[in-house]
Design a protein around this motif. Sequence first.
Motif, short mmCIF file in Angstrom:
data_model
loop_
_atom_site.label_atom_id
_atom_site.label_comp_id
_atom_site.label_asym_id
_atom_site.label_seq_id
_atom_site.Cartn_x
_atom_site.Cartn_y
_atom_site.Cartn_z
N SER A 1 0.84 -1.20 0.00
CA SER A 1 0.00 0.00 0.00
C SER A 1 0.87 1.25 0.00
O SER A 1 1.85 1.35 0.73
CB SER A 1 -0.91 0.01 1.23
N GLY B 1 -0.91 4.34 -0.03
CA GLY B 1 -1.79 5.42 0.42
C GLY B 1 -2.15 6.39 -0.68
O GLY B 1 -2.38 7.57 -0.42
N MET C 1 -6.77 5.26 6.10
CA MET C 1 -6.62 4.09 5.24
C MET C 1 -7.51 2.96 5.76
O MET C 1 -7.41 2.56 6.92
CB MET C 1 -5.16 3.64 5.22
N ASP D 1 -9.05 0.46 3.08
CA ASP D 1 -9.51 -0.30 1.92
C ASP D 1 -9.45 -1.81 2.15
O ASP D 1 -10.18 -2.57 1.51
CB ASP D 1 -8.69 0.06 0.68
N GLU E 1 -4.47 -2.46 5.63
CA GLU E 1 -4.51 -1.01 5.76
C GLU E 1 -5.14 -0.61 7.08
O GLU E 1 -4.69 0.35 7.73
CB GLU E 1 -5.27 -0.38 4.59
N SER F 1 -3.38 1.64 9.92
CA SER F 1 -4.05 2.86 10.37
C SER F 1 -4.29 2.84 11.87
O SER F 1 -3.97 3.80 12.59
CB SER F 1 -5.38 3.02 9.62
#
Length: 697
Positions: free
Chosen positions: A285, A287, A323, A325, A329, A333
Amino acid sequence: GVGHSPRFADYREPGESGYRLDDEERMEGMQKHLDSCVDYSGSKVPCVLKPGENYIECIDDDCTSLQKCPDEESQRACWDLPTEEERSYCESKIKWCTLYVTKTVPANYEEGPKRGYIPYTIYCVDTTGIPTQTPGQNSESGQDGLGNCYHEDGVTPVNRYVSGDFAYCGGNGAICNNTFSGGFSSSNYDPRYRPWYIGTKQKQKPNWSAPYEFYNSPEMGITYSHPIYTFDGEGREVFAGVLASDYALNGIASYLTQNYEGSDTIIAIVEEAEPNYILASSTGSTGVKRVLDDDTTQPCPDDIEIDQSALSCKFVRIPVAEMNDNTMEEVISTTYLKQRERNFPQSELVSVRIDNIDFDGVYASQTIPFTTPEIGISWRIMIISPVPVRAEDTIMPGDVTFALLLAITSVGFAVCSSLLILFMKNRREKEIIASDWRFTGTFLTGCVLLNLACLFMIGPNTDAFCLTRMWVIHFCFVFALAPLFVKTYRLYKLLGVGYVIPRRQTISNARTALMAVPFVAVEVVILLIFTFVDPNRMEDVMEYNESTMTHRVICSYDTWAFFIVQVIYQGGLVLIGCLLAYKTINMQKEYRDNQQLILTMYNVALVGSIILVIANAVEVYQSTMRLIVSAGVLWVTTSSCCVFVLPKLAQIRSRKANAGGERRSSQISQSINNIDYSHRDDVIGVGARSHLDSELN
């Protein structure tokens, strides 16, 4: 400028964009640039600026005028320095920059003269980095072998031959037709209005840029920039441009992903500055989301059947706190928010529990600052590892500790309940009456409840369970002792000690019960205060050494206050019990329970002291500690019930055996001649001997 990577090369002819198309004299030399652009599918289009696009406008005709660069050293007032040597050194540090301004095409551009630009072209390259459009010679990034060169639609082959006296041809009016051979994309690009160039011009020293969207590329990245200089005829050091190296964020993510492939550990790099954008992570990821230009809440469609050239999309960065998704994530987060809440401690691990994922444990995290002030880097590297929860701190069905606790509690409950039943069945016997059966029975009931309270030690260490355990154990303990104290106190006040007969008085059962209320009320107040101030609640504890890491979920208080208050109060109750036992030592033996009381207080003090020593001097899991407490409760309650009930039952049996069928024992009549045992049962009085004798008869 010219660039090259394993995927493509780029080139822009020298000169200034923003030339007016109605300037016939200027257009004589710029027409070749106006006709050298292609669209998404490779069709020829004019190189005309759109509203909102930037261009450079020189102060003079050829952008040769210079001014001091905006960095601190170049702006120093050297003439104010005291010595010639200092002034010379100061002037040697001055950098000179070309004088120009960056302008933007206005929104009402359609009403004014159009302006053209010199295109920035991206090329297919062969294995040596030379631009090519020859079929089968294109070096495609990430693939083995070679391929063909296509325009941005991925369908139209590049086949461009544009003749003209371009600088690419060698200059001096030379004409060639291969300037744009292999060029699959055209755009209005000038590094002088890109953030990394502007930042380097202002700082005049090497630096890393903040992450930004790469131009004409579906990637976010950072750029390392180094200023380059030339010297003019006057010996001045002139800022000539920037040597830049791009680093895509997905490149960092790819590096992390490859190095942590197969590992449960997550590495995330986050910007220190608000709003704390993520740079890269080992989960892949970055972001970054591609969204519609006019509605950033909607993702840009990737459907290949949609004409991408008709879409207006852009890349936006997502703060790490937002974040969500996917599961990983969410882990990153949530962990970051927890670290920030704890002010990023470097000397301890911070644990995070994610409730809505299929993992029975927590994530342990640690952050390491990565700062290089001289080049403007201020990042935070976050290391996150899943850690299973150890089971040794809980007692759950199916565990060995569960069977042990159940056995201990069952024995305590069975013994105390049996003695309570026997005691109550004989409550009309004179020996039981003399021991004030109502309050002794309440004490025995408290012992039963105290054993049952140990069952609350079964279950997970959640906030609710931890708080419940705090309440039931301490409340039942005080509830059991209070009636024992008040009944002893009542007998002491009514009967006096030895042969000293107090004046006639009555203390009703209701009044005696009210005397027990303050003991319980004080405990309730203490529990209520700490329920809100410092409750017993779940705490995640991370323990680690050089090779292993363990996670424990325990019930804990933030401070020692509750422990200290309970030791003082409940220890004070034990002292009260000892004092009452001492005060009643000379009471008529049929009514005194001083030996039973002192034995109970001794057991409470001894067992309590042992538990305190183990809890504070020995490192044991909480499940073990709960078994020890349950065993202590078993011993104290069963022994106390035995010493209060069994002697009375033995006295009854002995009296009945000695009576030989007689209705009363003369020895007992002589000893209780001052007590009124009427069927009212709510008053114990002094005197009324004849009435008592008739009742007993």
